[in-house]
Design a protein around this motif. Structure first.
Motif, mmCIF file in Angstrom:
data_model
loop_
_atom_site.group_PDB
_atom_site.id
_atom_site.type_symbol
_atom_site.label_atom_id
_atom_site.label_comp_id
_atom_site.label_asym_id
_atom_site.label_seq_id
_atom_site.Cartn_x
_atom_site.Cartn_y
_atom_site.Cartn_z
ATOM 1 N N UNK A 33 7.526 0.256 5.917
ATOM 2 C CA UNK A 33 8.546 -0.543 6.631
ATOM 3 C C UNK A 33 9.782 0.320 6.773
ATOM 4 N N UNK A 34 10.622 -0.049 7.738
ATOM 5 C CA UNK A 34 11.872 0.700 7.875
ATOM 6 C C UNK A 34 12.982 -0.240 8.331
ATOM 7 N N UNK A 93 0.733 -4.347 2.703
ATOM 8 C CA UNK A 93 1.865 -4.280 3.626
ATOM 9 C C UNK A 93 3.106 -3.725 2.955
ATOM 10 N N UNK A 94 3.091 -3.570 1.658
ATOM 11 C CA UNK A 94 4.225 -2.929 0.997
ATOM 12 C C UNK A 94 5.060 -3.858 0.128
ATOM 13 N N UNK A 95 4.518 -5.011 -0.240
ATOM 14 C CA UNK A 95 5.288 -5.926 -1.077
ATOM 15 C C UNK A 95 5.581 -5.310 -2.435
ATOM 16 N N UNK A 96 4.520 -4.840 -3.074
ATOM 17 C CA UNK A 96 4.726 -4.225 -4.383
ATOM 18 C C UNK A 96 5.701 -3.061 -4.281
ATOM 19 N N UNK A 97 5.555 -2.278 -3.224
ATOM 20 C CA UNK A 97 6.439 -1.129 -3.061
ATOM 21 C C UNK A 97 7.896 -1.599 -2.970
ATOM 22 N N UNK A 156 11.345 -12.547 3.114
ATOM 23 C CA UNK A 156 11.297 -11.249 3.778
ATOM 24 C C UNK A 156 9.856 -11.080 4.209
ATOM 25 N N UNK A 157 9.656 -10.852 5.507
ATOM 26 C CA UNK A 157 8.280 -10.746 5.993
ATOM 27 C C UNK A 157 7.955 -9.276 6.276
ATOM 28 N N UNK A 158 6.922 -8.771 5.621
ATOM 29 C CA UNK A 158 6.476 -7.392 5.882
ATOM 30 C C UNK A 158 5.211 -7.424 6.726
ATOM 31 N N UNK A 159 5.019 -6.426 7.538
ATOM 32 C CA UNK A 159 3.754 -6.441 8.270
ATOM 33 C C UNK A 159 3.268 -5.037 8.590
#
Ligand code: HEM
Ligand SMILES: Nc1ncnc2c1ncn2[C@@H]1O[C@H](COP(=O)(O)OP(=O)(O)OP(=O)(O)O)[C@@H](O)[C@H]1O
Ligand SMILES: Nc1ncnc2c1ncn2[C@@H]1O[C@H](COP(=O)(O)OP(=O)(O)OP(=O)(O)O)[C@@H](O)[C@H]1O
Ligand SMILES: [Mg+2]
Ligand SMILES: [Mg+2]
Lengths: 248, 221, 204, 60, 221, 204
Positions: free
Chosen positions: F17-18, F38-42, F201-204
């Motif tokens: 994500x950016x 999708x990067x939640x843990x990150x 916060x929505x990551x995709x």
């Protein structure tokens, strides 16, 4: 939205890629010219040594390789330190690009030293301090490369490699002195090259020219390698796509 | 037969893709052998006497460390179960795997050994004996080691545990292997030692695959 | 016909189940059900011959599976929790090798076709480590398209799959059963195969 | 000039094995590194090309 | 301070619960050191000359194998992240962990060393020097090794890799450690070697925890 | 107040994500949502300071978390994918040590009480390796009962829990929020905390 610094950081590998591409031929050219000159000095200007006959000519490849192997390790650690301090990806890439060339030159110095040792000392190898520390330097290079090869995530590979390079460089003096001390406590084989005074100047010149040639070659090789690394790492980025399209 | 050759090809392909692991074992061998002169001192005469023993001990330790690669990856990703469930007799593919392991981790040691031997001041004929002893001995190390590797699959502390299981079994190989080199140095001849090593090799080749098959069944339950 | 008689399973110090019987005939689907840790995987591994039962025995076409090992293994395919996919080999190499090792090599085009059928056509040559979890499981499942085994033993084959792959696997199962194949299956997800009434074994 | 004839040059006063062994292996290693660098570059380029094509295909 | 002492207690408790692992490293030490007389032959004079070096090399290898235990378990079960997220400065608890590791895997080696020394025919005073050199040297092995262990966390082939990283860095310790014993045997005295070892220990104690902290941050990302 | 500005996350060679921004104020619940991978843990690890963002920065009460490390860590508790439970220590020892290491030792009775509250009263002294997966996660969750941290960062705390434990955790969260605490949370399960409207916060 992007600050100037970010922009700089992103574009830097791109500009460097192009810059390196332009520089590489010059460094290869310089290496070839200096190498030719150095070989001329080594084989045609330098006279025959009356004790070692022609075997001493190995010095013209042995000593430059030995010097450069140590120098490149220091430069590599310097890039690593820069990378860790300023978090610039290019520094890490330079460090990784230098390692194989450094290891190769270390091997050359070991190999030529062994080939020199057989006629002069009658043994391919003795456990002399200088030889042993060069061998350990070789292991340090290999450790650096093995660690980077074992890590898939490039970011972690960069940092982990940089750290081990720095730890190594702190240790190199300790290793050097310990080995020296270890050896002199026992009686070791003493290396002494007998040379006529008139020869010294020619020999020094030859070694210096060859060292310069190796230096230029090492820069060229490292730059070519760093270009490959940049391409691999940045293959998802805009500029690589543009560059590849422009080529077609 | 087809399945075995496919297995061999697979193992070698995987080793090529993971060249780093193979080289690391090789350099471990070199480093360990080089530690000894540093510990014992640079006296050439002393080193020459120790040379064969040291190279052999380093080979033992390197072989032992490389055992981790033999079954562990296949166990972790489920390939080992699939191998057990193929119609091919277990002893056949186990022999194939051990052979591949030897090609990848034993043969490089044999090829590197002369370099180390030179560092210890061994002469040409002695180097030849060193290499032949390794040629006969390293397959035994892979064969016996496979039993330990199979028994410690999935156990915590596997690395050290396997050494405890396997090193005592390696001792005969060490004695005859190093003995062959010593025999060459002292001029007593090394045929006897080498033929004993050959005998051990044949014995190990016939017996260990069965033991490994049994060990794998136990570990996979 | 696969038959289990009076089976008892002990793991560690716990008895998971005892006196369990099951029979699986041609064209039948046997669904093994139960909560986490109830012993489903253990039962399936017993049926494969990977795990010896504490008591009881399992037979294939009337012979004990220990005795008829080779013929049994040639007619059986097992799909476990671990996908048996090598990270360093490409999807193509993985599938190709799996078939060769199982003693039933498949042609290049068949292998490619199977992978394409599972939606992996565009990443045949990527090393499996750059595939996502779901894609790896698809590589493993592609073996079902190429195998000639009569008995399929599948341990949670549906996890990590998206809707399309789920449909595909179910239709595969249906086809296999309609041709007289046998399937032994565990899953925590609902399965619906038209025209098939599953037998169930309930563990608890 | 140290050498009167080619064969003298090749012979290196009896140390041919050592001298040419040193210079020759060094030359081989350098040549090898250059070849490997070329291979590395070709590999990196094909990888990058493939990635770019993938990217395009995904965007479509 | 409280947190550190809790950590130390925890490490020692865990080591007690996993006594097997500790003993395994100790036996590895003994086996490796005993392989040499087998490989080299029973000549007492030769053995006496090698004694110090061999015991030290065995200690190096044992220390290296024991590194797997230093951070790997904590990394796998998530404890390492939790430690990093405590308010305690990382350098403090890292030093604590290394200290615990040394108590568990270094001290037993020191206590076992005289037994091995006797096998090589070392006399009382020489044994004392051997033990003091190990006393000064083994903490350095744990300290330097911690860097390698931290850098290779979670990597495949970690065991062999860590040896490639760490063994070259161990060489000064080996040289001075074995040198001290040799000095005692040859009558040249061993004070110089021992004080150099002490110097290295102080240096390593001050520098390595920082490097380990950096390495852990890198590996945990 | 925890604030992330213009965050970019790169894992391997992929940008996950950016230009992501978020703000978490007292009494607020921030739910991070997105598919697998999708990067939640990150993102959560970035918020802890375990992972350095490629760009952007995260600040706690106005200070960058890198600079204010000690105070930040003293006020924060993180609960990751791995439960941080040692198999060889008992439930009691595990929780006791976790508190001590976090610099906030708890009394014997408090520790026992917390474990009892989570239904582990009868297995205080069993080594954790003989606990089931769900029980281990409860041991880890018990830390939430004893901590005085203001900010809770929880990565899928609800997996492997049964209905009762799920209710308990949700009520813990509600209580913490009502006292002005902050929670950053990911989960694939639905959460409902009475009287709290989560930010997402929505990551995709
Ligand atoms: C495998 C064997 C050998 C290795 C690894 C080796 C290594 C080295 C190294 C690392 C240096 C650079 C040291 C420095 O500048 O401080 C060096 C320099 C040198 N070596 Fe070797 N060497 C070997 C064998 C030999 C032999 C057999 C001879 C001659 C009989 C020799 C003669 C020299 C000379 C003359 C120098 C330059 C000395 C100076 O600039 O101070 N080396 N060698
Ligand atoms: N090798 C083993 N040694 C001891 N106990 C084991 C072993 N393998 C599994 N168990 C235990 O056996 C029980 C059943 O395990 P099994 O894997 O068969 O369950 P399952 O029904 O497949 O569960 P899931 O739905 O989670 O896959 C569990 O309690 C597990 O802890
Ligand atoms: N150490 C790492 N190196 C390289 N890539 C990584 C690393 N850790 C995670 N990734 C990749 O980053 C992506 C995001 O991972 P992350 O764990 O943040 O996902 P997530 O949203 O938490 O997923 P999940 O719902 O499965 O927990 C994944 O594609 C993963 O493969
Ligand atoms: Mg299961
Ligand atoms: Mg996650």
């Amino acid at each position: 939205m992007m600050s100037g610094f970010n922009l700089y950081k992103y574009s830097s590998p791109a500009t460097f890629y192009a810059l390196a591409g332009r520089l590489i031929p010059w460094f290869y050219g310089a290496a070839a010219l200096l190498g030719a000159a150095g070989l001329y000095v080594s084989f045609f200007l330098a006279p025959t040594d009356f004790q070692q006959s022609e075997a001493y000519r190995i010095i013209f490849i042995h000593v430059p390789a030995a010097w450069m192997s140590m120098f490149i390790y220091i430069v590599m650690a310097g890039w690593a330190a820069l990378g860790l301090a300023f978090n610039t990806r290019l520094s890490f890439m330079m460090a990784s690009a230098l390692a194989p060339t450094g290891a190769m030159l270390t091997f050359v110095s070991l190999w030529t030293g062994a080939l020199w040792g057989k006629p002069t000392w009658g043994a391919w190898w003795v456990w002399d301090a200088r030889l042993t520390s060069e061998l350990i330097l070789f292991f340090l290079y290999l450790g650096f490369m093995a660690l980077q090869a074992a890590i898939d995530d490039p970011r972690r590979a960069d940092r982990a490699g940089a750290l081990i390079a720095l730890v190594g460089v702190v240790n190199v003096p300790i290793i050097y002195f310990s080995v020296k001390w270890w050896n002199t406590l026992h009686q070791g084989a003493s290396v002494s090259l007998t040379k006529a005074p008139s020869m010294a100047a020619v020999m020094l010149a030859g070694m210096l020219v060859m060292a310069l040639a190796v230096w230029m070659y090492a820069i060229a090789a490292a730059l070519s390698r760093v270009r490959c690394i940049i391409l691999e790492r940045e293959r998802n980025s805009q500029w690589v796509a543009q560059m590849l399209e422009a080529e077609e | 037969m087809n399945a075995i050759s496919a297995l061999l090809r697979r193992e070698l392909t995987l080793a090529m893709r993971r060249r780093g692991d193979v080289l690391t074992v090789l350099f471990f061998f070199v480093i360990v052998a080089s530690l000894f002169p540093l510990g014992v001192g640079p006296e050439p005469k002393l080193l020459r006497l120790m040379g064969g023993g040291v190279v052999w001990v380093a080979a033992l330790l390197a072989a032992m460390l490389s055992l981790g690669r033999l079954f562990a990856a296949d166990y972790a990703d489920g390939t080992l179960e699939q191998l057990i469930l193929t119609p091919t007799p277990p002893v056949a593919w186990i022999t194939g795997k051990i052979l591949a392991h030897w090609l990848v981790s034993g043969v490089p040691l044999i090829l590197m050994a002369p370099v180390l031997g030179i560092q210890f001041g061994l002469s040409g004929a002695e180097l030849a004996v060193l290499m032949s002893s390794l040629l006969l001995g390293t397959p035994v190390l892979s064969l016996i080691g496979a039993i330990g590797a199979a028994l410690t699959l999935g156990l915590r502390g596997g690395g050290v545990l396997v050494s405890l299981l396997v090193l005592p079994l390696y001792i005969p190989v060490l004695i005859f292997g190093a003995g062959a080199v010593d025999g060459a140095i002292s001029g007593l001849g090394s045929e006897a030692h080498l033929s004993l090593l050959g005998g051990i090799l044949i014995l190990a080749f016939m017996l260990t695959p069965w033991a490994v098959a049994a060990a794998l069944r136990i570990s996979i339950e | 016909m696969l038959e289990g008689k009076d089976l008892t399973c002990v793991r560690g110090e716990r008895t998971l189940f005892s006196h369990l019987d099951f029979v699986l005939r041609e064209g039948e689907l046997l669904l093994v059900q139960g909560a986490n840790g109830s012993g489903k995987t253990s039962l399936l591994r017993m049926a494969c011959g990977l795990l010896a039962p504490e008591f009881g025995e399992i037979s294939w076409r009337g012979e004990k599976i220990g005795a008829a090992r080779e013929t049994y293994h040639a007619e059986m395919i097992y799909f476990g929790h671990a996908p048996a996919v090598k990270e360093d080999l490409s999807a193509f190499e993985n599938l190709d090798l799996a078939c060769r090792l199982a003693g039933a090599p498949a042609g290049r085009d068949d292998v490619k076709g199977a992978l394409g059928h599972l939606g992996l056509g565009h990443c045949l040559d990527l090393p499996a480590k750059s595939l996502s979890q779901g894609q790896r499981r698809r590589v493993a499942l592609a073996r079902l398209l190429l195998t000639r085994a009569r008995l399929w033993i599948l341990d949670e084959p549906l996890t990590a799959l998206d809707q399309a792959a789920l449909q595909l696997v179910q239709s595969l199962l249906g086809e296999h059963l309609s041709k007289g194949g046998m399937v032994m299956l565990t899953t925590h997800q609902p399965v619906a195969i038209p025209g098939v009434e599953p037998k169930t074994v309930q563990l608890c | 000039m140290n050498w009167q004839t080619w064969s003298e040059f090749i012979h290196m006063g009896g140390y041919a094995l050592y001298v040419w062994g040193s210079f020759g292996v060094t030359a081989l290693l350098i040549a090898g590194e250059i070849v490997l660098l070329g291979a590395h570059r070709r590999k990196a380029l094909t990888l990058a090309r493939r990635t770019v094509q993938y990217g395009k295909a995904e965007r479509l």
